[in-house]
Design an enzyme around this catalytic site. Structure first.
Site: not given
Ligand code: BGP
Length: 475
Positions: A185, A378
């Site tokens: 991320e 995710e």
């Protein structure tokens, strides 16, 4: 385009391993984050750390009130958990390397062999079972020493320290890894500068945005240099980038709401993946930087480095969708940031708005933008789960969440999206990144521990374990 999706699960070293000071591991940024019962200031105190908070953490010998030092005690349950992953029948397992296990301070010339051996075992065991490996090279946890001595990612020297770390693991496991991800991320650095780029703040001062974006530039360089080296030595696997996706909806058809959506989606979501997947800074950032008087220091080869070393696949985390409006409106929580409530969606106890169709929308947008294979790195449902007296956990709500999201992934494949893999977040219960809670559970495997680290740390299979096991077999 391969239409077989690899079904997987994910963990992160700092949230899972524990053993924070064993076998040579150094202290990292996550080891300094205290657990604070959920109150309005918990987010700031335990996410955007100040120098004082770090000084306190360093005083504490042992786990104390620092949940990431214990994680799910994965380090000491290594073989048991690997056997559960094999029993589950995952096609791919995503996990991250603890940088400070390999380079305790981060600036050493030679790696810590003990740390490498721990991952050797995991990698060889997975490979022997025919499970593919998605390796997150860095998932938030930066050696604390790099923050204290060099200023973390604000310092261009940290690029060199990261590249030394990357070269060590790329060379050691060049024929073992299927998917390499330099940073988890990477856009998180904008929202959570402590987690993302190791930026420590003064107690009540705002972040210096110039430092945040200079740090992100250094991470872009580190990612590109990692890819360049990996391709030069001929690693087997593919390289990717990863962003947290927010799936924005406008609150109304008002043009101003929709213009804000374009801006927020560009800056909050697309900026980092544009740089890493396209190879250059997008033009919309020029106005953003100019309006904030941000000037990124670049050296002459930076532009060419980024252009020549773009990623092979794009991956993203998706949990819930968001709403954008220029007006005041009721807010709710989401991954990394708060957002405006969507009247059409239900939310979890943590306020995250459940939206399976948002998964299909996000897959379409990411694939259309980059035309590269996509991995959902995710996705999952963080909830309170109840361990029954007979050690069963009836998490039908998680089965429902997963089924609905998987249905939408299949729709996206029908829409023409090249979905390479799906990694369910927190395949085993781990400490949550946002609120440092064990009781915000994502796993299909339950870990008997609470927010104060009371419990046996025994593992128990939830109902969703058997459901996912069967789903993987049948898809
Ligand atoms: C993402 C992180 C993961 C994971 C996830 C869920 O930002 O990459 O580490 O934690 O969020 O968030 P939380 O753990 O706060 O529920």
């Amino acid at each position: 385009m391969s239409n077989k999706i690899l079904w997987g699960g994910a963990t992160a070293s700092s949230q899972y391993e524990g053993a924070y000071d064993q076998d040579g591991k150094g202290l990292d940024t996550q080891d300094c984050r205290p657990y604070i019962p959920r109150t309005e200031n918990a987010t700031t105190k335990t996410r955007l750390l100040s120098y004082d908070t770090i000084a306190e953490a360093k005083q504490c010998q042992g786990v104390g009130n620092y949940p990431f030092r214990q994680g799910s005690d994965g380090y000491h349950h290594c073989q048991e958990d690997l056997d559960l992953i094999k029993e589950l029948g995952l096609d791919v397992y995503r996990f991250s390397i603890s940088w400070s296990r390999i380079f305790p301070h981060g600036d050493e010339l030679e790696p810590n062999e003990e740390g490498l051996k721990y991952y050797d075992h995991i990698i060889h065991d997975l490979k022997a079972a025919g499970i593919k490996i998605f390796l997150t090279m860095n998932h938030y946890a930066l050696p604390l020493y790099l923050v204290e001595k060099y200023g973390g990612w604000t310092n261009r020297k940290t690029v060199d320290f990261y590249v030394r770390f990357a070269k060590t693991i790329l060379s050691r496991w060049k024929d073992d890894i299927d998917f390499w991800l330099p940073f988890n991320e990477i856009n998180a650095g904008y929202f959570r500068p402590y987690n993302g780029v190791g930026l420590v703040k003064e107690e009540n001062a705002p972040y210096d945005q110039s430092l945040v974006f200079q740090s992100l530039h250094h991470q872009f360089l580190a990612s590109a240099k990692t890819i360049a080296y990996g391709r030069q030595i001929g690693v087997k696997g593919q390289f990717g980038c990863m962003i947290s996706c927010f799936c924005y909806y406008p609150l109304t058809a008002k043009p101003e709401d929709n213009m804000k959506l374009v801006h927020d989606e560009n800056v909050n979501q697309w900026f980092c993946s544009d740089v890493l997947a396209r190879g250059y800074y997008p033009s919309y950032m020029s106005r953003f930087f100019k309006e904030r008087n941000i000037h990124i220091q670049m050296e002459k080869d930076d532009t060419k480095l980024l252009k020549d070393n773009t990623c092979d696949f794009v991956s993203f985390s998706y949990y819930s969708s968001s709403v954008v409006t220029i007006d005041e409106a009721p807010q709710t929580a989401g991954n990394l940031v708060v957002t405006t409530k969507n009247p059409y969606l239900k939310a979890t106890e943590w306020g995250w708005q459940i939206d399976p169709i948002g998964m299909r929308i996000t897959l379409n947008k990411v694939y259309d933008r980059y035309q590269k294979p996509v991995i959902v790195s995710e996705n999952g449902l963080g909830t309170h789960d109840i361990l029954e007296a007979d050690h069963q956990i009836h998490d039908t709500y998680r089965i429902e969440y997963l089924q609905q999201h998987f249905d939408q992934i299949m729709e996206a494949v029908e829409d023409g999206v090249d979905v390479l893999a799906y990694c369910m977040w927190g395949i085993i219960d781990i400490v949550s990144a946002g609120s440092c809670e064990m009781k915000k559970r994502y796993g299909v495997i339950y870990v008997d521990a609470d927010n104060e680290r009371n419990g046996t740390y025994n593992r128990y299979k939830k109902d969703s374990f058997y459901w996912y096991q069967s789903y993987i077999k049948n898809h």
